[in-house]
Design a protein around this motif. Sequence first.
Motif, PDB file in Angstrom:
ATOM      1  N   ASN A 166       0.852  -1.186   0.000  1.00 56.43           N
ATOM      2  CA  ASN A 166       0.000   0.000   0.000  1.00 56.43           C
ATOM      3  C   ASN A 166       0.890   1.238   0.000  1.00 56.43           C
ATOM      4  N   TRP A 167       0.296   2.360  -0.308  1.00 53.57           N
ATOM      5  CA  TRP A 167       1.080   3.566  -0.546  1.00 53.57           C
ATOM      6  C   TRP A 167       1.494   4.288   0.728  1.00 53.57           C
ATOM      7  N   ASP A 168       0.843   4.023   1.880  1.00 49.82           N
ATOM      8  CA  ASP A 168       1.152   4.845   3.048  1.00 49.82           C
ATOM      9  C   ASP A 168       2.113   4.195   4.042  1.00 49.82           C
ATOM     10  N   MET A 223      -8.748   8.614  -0.381  1.00 48.88           N
ATOM     11  CA  MET A 223      -8.520   8.747   1.059  1.00 48.88           C
ATOM     12  C   MET A 223      -9.859   8.794   1.791  1.00 48.88           C
ATOM     13  N   THR A 249      -6.264   1.236   3.634  1.00 50.08           N
ATOM     14  CA  THR A 249      -5.044   0.449   3.449  1.00 50.08           C
ATOM     15  C   THR A 249      -4.854  -0.608   4.538  1.00 50.08           C
TER      16      THR A 249
END
Length: 295
Positions: free
Chosen positions: A71-73, A127, A220
């Motif tokens: 995931n991106w975070d 988001m 996420t």
Amino acid sequence: MTQLDDFRRAIREADPQLSRFDPLPRIICLDDFDRGMCGWTQLVGNYEVSLDAMLPGYAQHTHAMLSTLPNWDFGSHGGVDGSYALKLATRPRAGAQNVTLKRLTFRKAGPIRMECYFTFKPEASEMELMETDVRSFGFLYDLQVGDQVGAGGERVMPHLRFLNAKDGEHLQKWQFKRKTTPIKPIGHAGKTISHYHLAESDWEDLPGGEQRLCYNEIPTKINWHYLRFDFDLATMKATGFQVNDRSFDLSTFEPIRIPAMKNLWCMLNLCFFVETDTDKRAFAYLDSVCLSGDF
């Protein structure tokens, strides 16, 4: 309990892979996807001469893949106790489905038990929580009696799905189906037929099947869930169903039943599927799957 039962229990409890499950005496397969695909593959529809002969429901399917749940975070989530899980992804179209399966046969018609650790989520493209973007997660057996049964033999397909949402409404309930779509001939040789048993029609609510699964606060994050489904191959009837701390009433449960097909004797296939409710991909993940029997 017998001395043999005590010995089996001691072995199971000493093995971290097995001790998270409650298997029947014989382990048919124990699939931990840190070891690879473990025989799980794409559900390809029947065709003859051309792939265009495949029913549209099957044509949308793609192969499952190994994933670290990136995931991106915060990078990668990983599995329950390792780096990889089996990932199943839909196409980004409302109502799109995808299926993975393992193809087996059985050597004796007796009790079987499937256990797994699973989770599902939408693609984290916004988001926002997106808790209603996944329509459903589910599983099924695809079974057929042995060739000694004679006239009247059946192909039996018990289906269960967690209907998370439909058209944006958060429903959170387990359903089953006892009907499939019409069986259609494929090609002109008279050897191949097909039916899309995962169609949206004919799902029925399981009595007392409402359940609120853990779904974390941002898109996420995931939490793993435990699932167990018991079935008797001798009677072709379901005998138990549990998810996390809940055991469900199967008194009205019936599987799909159709006449036996001429080349599927002793079939024991196990499938998982996921479906999206919006025009973004839905993901289902399997950390591990244990199939066991009492024979």
